[in-house]
Design a protein around this motif. Structure first.
Motif, PDB file in Angstrom:
ATOM      1  N   LEU A 196       0.830  -1.203   0.000  1.00  0.00           N
ATOM      2  CA  LEU A 196       0.000   0.000   0.000  1.00  0.00           C
ATOM      3  C   LEU A 196       0.864   1.253   0.000  1.00  0.00           C
ATOM      4  CD1 LEU A 196      -2.888  -0.906   2.483  1.00  0.00           C
ATOM      5  CD2 LEU A 196      -3.026  -0.674  -0.004  1.00  0.00           C
ATOM      6  N   ARG A 197       1.901   1.238   0.809  1.00  0.00           N
ATOM      7  CA  ARG A 197       2.755   2.422   0.895  1.00  0.00           C
ATOM      8  C   ARG A 197       3.464   2.699  -0.417  1.00  0.00           C
ATOM      9  NH1 ARG A 197       7.882   3.625   5.011  1.00  0.00           N
ATOM     10  NH2 ARG A 197       8.479   5.588   4.013  1.00  0.00           N
ATOM     11  N   HIS A 198       3.868   1.659  -1.121  1.00  0.00           N
ATOM     12  CA  HIS A 198       4.614   1.828  -2.363  1.00  0.00           C
ATOM     13  C   HIS A 198       3.745   1.588  -3.590  1.00  0.00           C
ATOM     14  CE1 HIS A 198       7.768   0.822   0.668  1.00  0.00           C
ATOM     15  NE2 HIS A 198       8.379   1.845   0.073  1.00  0.00           N
ATOM     16  N   SER A 199       2.427   1.670  -3.422  1.00  0.00           N
ATOM     17  CA  SER A 199       1.510   1.397  -4.532  1.00  0.00           C
ATOM     18  C   SER A 199       1.727   2.373  -5.685  1.00  0.00           C
ATOM     19  CB  SER A 199       0.063   1.456  -4.054  1.00  0.00           C
ATOM     20  OG  SER A 199      -0.219   2.718  -3.452  1.00  0.00           O
ATOM     21  N   LEU A 200       2.008   3.646  -5.380  1.00  0.00           N
ATOM     22  CA  LEU A 200       2.229   4.626  -6.441  1.00  0.00           C
ATOM     23  C   LEU A 200       3.425   4.239  -7.291  1.00  0.00           C
ATOM     24  CD1 LEU A 200       1.609   7.372  -7.751  1.00  0.00           C
ATOM     25  CD2 LEU A 200       3.090   8.425  -6.046  1.00  0.00           C
ATOM     26  N   ILE A 201       4.510   3.828  -6.658  1.00  0.00           N
ATOM     27  CA  ILE A 201       5.707   3.425  -7.402  1.00  0.00           C
ATOM     28  C   ILE A 201       5.425   2.184  -8.232  1.00  0.00           C
ATOM     29  CG2 ILE A 201       8.101   2.669  -7.170  1.00  0.00           C
ATOM     30  CD1 ILE A 201       8.252   4.289  -4.578  1.00  0.00           C
ATOM     31  N   LEU A 202       4.695   1.234  -7.658  1.00  0.00           N
ATOM     32  CA  LEU A 202       4.377   0.001  -8.376  1.00  0.00           C
ATOM     33  C   LEU A 202       3.499   0.277  -9.592  1.00  0.00           C
ATOM     34  CD1 LEU A 202       3.671  -2.373  -5.340  1.00  0.00           C
ATOM     35  CD2 LEU A 202       5.728  -2.287  -6.777  1.00  0.00           C
ATOM     36  N   ILE A 203       2.519   1.161  -9.432  1.00  0.00           N
ATOM     37  CA  ILE A 203       1.647   1.495 -10.558  1.00  0.00           C
ATOM     38  C   ILE A 203       2.439   2.244 -11.635  1.00  0.00           C
ATOM     39  CG2 ILE A 203      -0.403   2.783 -11.268  1.00  0.00           C
ATOM     40  CD1 ILE A 203      -1.522   2.313  -8.462  1.00  0.00           C
ATOM     41  N   LEU A 204       3.348   3.133 -11.214  1.00  0.00           N
ATOM     42  CA  LEU A 204       4.170   3.858 -12.181  1.00  0.00           C
ATOM     43  C   LEU A 204       5.034   2.887 -12.981  1.00  0.00           C
ATOM     44  CD1 LEU A 204       5.241   6.460 -13.399  1.00  0.00           C
ATOM     45  CD2 LEU A 204       6.825   6.655 -11.476  1.00  0.00           C
ATOM     46  N   ILE A 205       5.629   1.917 -12.307  1.00  0.00           N
ATOM     47  CA  ILE A 205       6.436   0.908 -13.009  1.00  0.00           C
ATOM     48  C   ILE A 205       5.573   0.128 -13.988  1.00  0.00           C
ATOM     49  CG2 ILE A 205       7.764  -1.216 -12.712  1.00  0.00           C
ATOM     50  CD1 ILE A 205       8.754  -0.076 -10.041  1.00  0.00           C
ATOM     51  N   ALA A 206       4.358  -0.235 -13.558  1.00  0.00           N
ATOM     52  CA  ALA A 206       3.447  -0.980 -14.428  1.00  0.00           C
ATOM     53  C   ALA A 206       3.091  -0.156 -15.669  1.00  0.00           C
ATOM     54  CB  ALA A 206       2.183  -1.358 -13.657  1.00  0.00           C
ATOM     55  N   LEU A 207       2.860   1.141 -15.483  1.00  0.00           N
ATOM     56  CA  LEU A 207       2.553   2.001 -16.617  1.00  0.00           C
ATOM     57  C   LEU A 207       3.743   2.104 -17.579  1.00  0.00           C
ATOM     58  CD1 LEU A 207       0.578   4.967 -15.015  1.00  0.00           C
ATOM     59  CD2 LEU A 207      -0.291   3.309 -16.660  1.00  0.00           C
ATOM     60  N   LEU A 208       4.948   2.215 -17.021  1.00  0.00           N
ATOM     61  CA  LEU A 208       6.143   2.284 -17.865  1.00  0.00           C
ATOM     62  C   LEU A 208       6.281   1.024 -18.713  1.00  0.00           C
ATOM     63  CD1 LEU A 208       8.703   3.808 -15.321  1.00  0.00           C
ATOM     64  CD2 LEU A 208       7.721   4.941 -17.322  1.00  0.00           C
ATOM     65  N   VAL A 209       6.047  -0.127 -18.104  1.00  0.00           N
ATOM     66  CA  VAL A 209       6.122  -1.391 -18.839  1.00  0.00           C
ATOM     67  C   VAL A 209       5.033  -1.463 -19.903  1.00  0.00           C
ATOM     68  CG1 VAL A 209       5.909  -3.899 -18.639  1.00  0.00           C
ATOM     69  CG2 VAL A 209       7.195  -2.611 -16.911  1.00  0.00           C
ATOM     70  N   PHE A 210       3.814  -1.074 -19.529  1.00  0.00           N
ATOM     71  CA  PHE A 210       2.679  -1.132 -20.466  1.00  0.00           C
ATOM     72  C   PHE A 210       2.923  -0.252 -21.679  1.00  0.00           C
ATOM     73  CE2 PHE A 210      -1.314   0.803 -21.923  1.00  0.00           C
ATOM     74  CZ  PHE A 210      -1.973  -0.334 -22.374  1.00  0.00           C
ATOM     75  N   PHE A 211       3.301   1.006 -21.446  1.00  0.00           N
ATOM     76  CA  PHE A 211       3.520   1.924 -22.565  1.00  0.00           C
ATOM     77  C   PHE A 211       4.720   1.494 -23.397  1.00  0.00           C
ATOM     78  CE2 PHE A 211       1.279   5.300 -19.887  1.00  0.00           C
ATOM     79  CZ  PHE A 211       0.111   5.201 -20.618  1.00  0.00           C
ATOM     80  N   SER A 212       5.729   0.897 -22.762  1.00  0.00           N
ATOM     81  CA  SER A 212       6.905   0.430 -23.506  1.00  0.00           C
ATOM     82  C   SER A 212       6.535  -0.678 -24.472  1.00  0.00           C
ATOM     83  CB  SER A 212       7.976  -0.061 -22.530  1.00  0.00           C
ATOM     84  OG  SER A 212       8.405   0.980 -21.677  1.00  0.00           O
ATOM     85  N   ILE A 213       5.618  -1.544 -24.048  1.00  0.00           N
ATOM     86  CA  ILE A 213       5.185  -2.667 -24.899  1.00  0.00           C
ATOM     87  C   ILE A 213       4.251  -2.181 -26.001  1.00  0.00           C
ATOM     88  CG2 ILE A 213       3.884  -4.827 -24.942  1.00  0.00           C
ATOM     89  CD1 ILE A 213       4.896  -5.339 -22.098  1.00  0.00           C
ATOM     90  N   GLN A 214       3.296  -1.338 -25.628  1.00  0.00           N
ATOM     91  CA  GLN A 214       2.282  -0.900 -26.585  1.00  0.00           C
ATOM     92  C   GLN A 214       2.806   0.160 -27.545  1.00  0.00           C
ATOM     93  OE1 GLN A 214      -0.764  -2.289 -26.917  1.00  0.00           O
ATOM     94  NE2 GLN A 214      -0.099  -3.743 -25.333  1.00  0.00           N
ATOM     95  N   ALA A 215       3.786   0.938 -27.123  1.00  0.00           N
ATOM     96  CA  ALA A 215       4.345   2.000 -27.968  1.00  0.00           C
ATOM     97  C   ALA A 215       5.861   1.994 -27.812  1.00  0.00           C
ATOM     98  CB  ALA A 215       3.769   3.359 -27.581  1.00  0.00           C
ATOM     99  N   PRO A 216       6.572   1.225 -28.636  1.00  0.00           N
ATOM    100  CA  PRO A 216       8.029   1.106 -28.496  1.00  0.00           C
ATOM    101  C   PRO A 216       8.762   2.450 -28.487  1.00  0.00           C
ATOM    102  CG  PRO A 216       7.186  -0.519 -30.049  1.00  0.00           C
ATOM    103  CD  PRO A 216       6.037   0.386 -29.718  1.00  0.00           C
ATOM    104  N   ALA A 217       8.191   3.452 -29.134  1.00  0.00           N
ATOM    105  CA  ALA A 217       8.843   4.769 -29.157  1.00  0.00           C
ATOM    106  C   ALA A 217       8.862   5.413 -27.777  1.00  0.00           C
ATOM    107  CB  ALA A 217       8.126   5.685 -30.142  1.00  0.00           C
ATOM    108  N   PHE A 218       8.062   4.891 -26.852  1.00  0.00           N
ATOM    109  CA  PHE A 218       7.973   5.481 -25.513  1.00  0.00           C
ATOM    110  C   PHE A 218       9.324   5.482 -24.808  1.00  0.00           C
ATOM    111  CE2 PHE A 218       7.348   5.031 -20.911  1.00  0.00           C
ATOM    112  CZ  PHE A 218       6.574   6.143 -20.649  1.00  0.00           C
ATOM    113  N   THR A 219      10.099   4.420 -24.990  1.00  0.00           N
ATOM    114  CA  THR A 219      11.374   4.291 -24.277  1.00  0.00           C
ATOM    115  C   THR A 219      12.543   4.950 -25.003  1.00  0.00           C
ATOM    116  OG1 THR A 219      11.687   2.116 -25.302  1.00  0.00           O
ATOM    117  CG2 THR A 219      10.704   2.178 -23.090  1.00  0.00           C
ATOM    118  N   ALA A 220      12.282   5.573 -26.146  1.00  0.00           N
ATOM    119  CA  ALA A 220      13.359   6.270 -26.856  1.00  0.00           C
ATOM    120  C   ALA A 220      13.895   7.402 -25.982  1.00  0.00           C
ATOM    121  CB  ALA A 220      12.837   6.821 -28.179  1.00  0.00           C
TER     122      ALA A 220
END
Length: 320
Positions: free
Chosen positions: A14-38
């Motif tokens: 619960l305390r680190h939920s924001l960080i975990l969700i941010l990491i999940a979003l980074l992974v999701f956008f990286s997969i769905q839009a490869p240009a995201f990680t450029a």
């Protein structure tokens, strides 16, 4: 409300939920839009978040003191217009223009301090009044709200947006300096500890000998002055003053501050959390753009993130 016990492994999540969700979003956008990680796109996220970070840090200071400021957009705009007046009407050097911007925005903070400390008006209502007054002044000054262009801007001032230091864009450098300054102020000084004390228990702070009124006044003036740097960046980027441009940062600054508070052990506004909140909003906006989704979804998704973060923070608080 009655507290309840959570399983031992749930509390850290619960305390680190924001960080975990941010990491999940980074992974999701990286997969769905490869240009995201450029690298260029990641740098774009940081650049586009610079002004918001400066404003959100100012809001963090104010909320930590137990207040709220609906006039941060006015402070941004006054910073921009005072800088351009110094440059265009008086031919001042760029560093004098920055000083003029700080002074102009500080007037907004001083007016808020007068209303809150001097007249005893609640921060929400006082800053709402300042918002309306400041917005009207901008419309009057620009004959209805039209932009004031200054294309022959001094290069030193222009470089505050277009320049770089060792390849790092100036917007990011300025925001990073403000970030470090606010962290040291809030977390490493007696003033910062007193601000937190005022925000938690103003009556107890008075009993302890803290001059609450003086500290609150300094908080609003300092926060407004720092917002001027956001106005300077906007003016240098656009090479013009656009009335009411700063208003678009208000809600995101509040959202970033409260989202970031969810990672604090006592659910308090804090500088690292605000940084995460700003990055969160920047990642969401950029990722949605790359996915080709309706940009209007950003506001809805930001609202869901805010509600979710506060709900998780409330659950953690109830669990003790």
């Amino acid at each position: 409300m009655t507290a309840f016990a959570l399983p031992r492994f749930v509390a850290p999540l619960l305390r680190h939920s924001l960080i975990l969700i941010l990491i999940a979003l980074l992974v999701f956008f990286s997969i769905q839009a490869p240009a995201f990680t450029a690298p260029t796109n990641l740098l774009t996220i940081l650049e586009s978040s610079a002004v918001l970070l400066i404003v959100a840090l100012a809001m963090t200071l104010i909320i930590a003191s137990g207040g709220i400021d609906l006039s941060v957009g006015v402070a941004i705009d006054f910073g921009a217009v005072f800088a351009l007046i110094a440059l265009k009407d008086f031919g001042a050097p760029w560093y004098v223009a920055i000083f003029a911007a700080l002074a102009g925005a500080a007037l907004v903070g001083a007016f808020n301090a007068l209303l809150i400390v001097g007249l005893g008006i609640r921060p929400f209502l006082a800053t709402l009044g300042t918002f309306f007054i400041g917005s009207s002044i901008q419309r009057i000054y620009t004959d209805g709200g039209g932009p004031i262009a200054f294309r022959r801007m001094e290069q030193g001032f222009r470089d505050l947006a277009a320049g770089n230091i060792a390849g790092i864009p100036m917007e990011i450098v300025i925001a990073a300096v403000v970030l470090v300054g606010y962290y040291l102020l809030l977390e490493r000084t007696n003033f910062g500890q007193r601000v937190h004390a005022i925000g938690l228990q103003p009556r107890a702070a008075r009993v302890a000998g803290i001059r609450v009124g003086r500290h609150v006044a300094v908080v609003f003036i300092l926060a407004a002055a720092s917002c001027a740097l956001g106005g300077v960046i906007l003016a240098a980027t656009l090479r013009q003053f656009t009335p009411l441009a700063g208003q678009s940062y208000l809600l995101d600054a509040i959202a970033a501050t409260f989202i970031g508070a969810s990672i604090h052990p006592r659910l308090r506004p804090n500088v690292p959390g605000t940084l995460l909140g700003v990055l969160f909003l920047g990642v969401v906006a950029n990722g949605l753009n790359l996915l080709g989704l309706d940009f209007n979804l950003k506001s809805a998704l930001s609202g869901l993130i805010l509600v979710g973060a506060l709900a998780l923070a409330g659950l953690r608080g109830r669990a003790g």
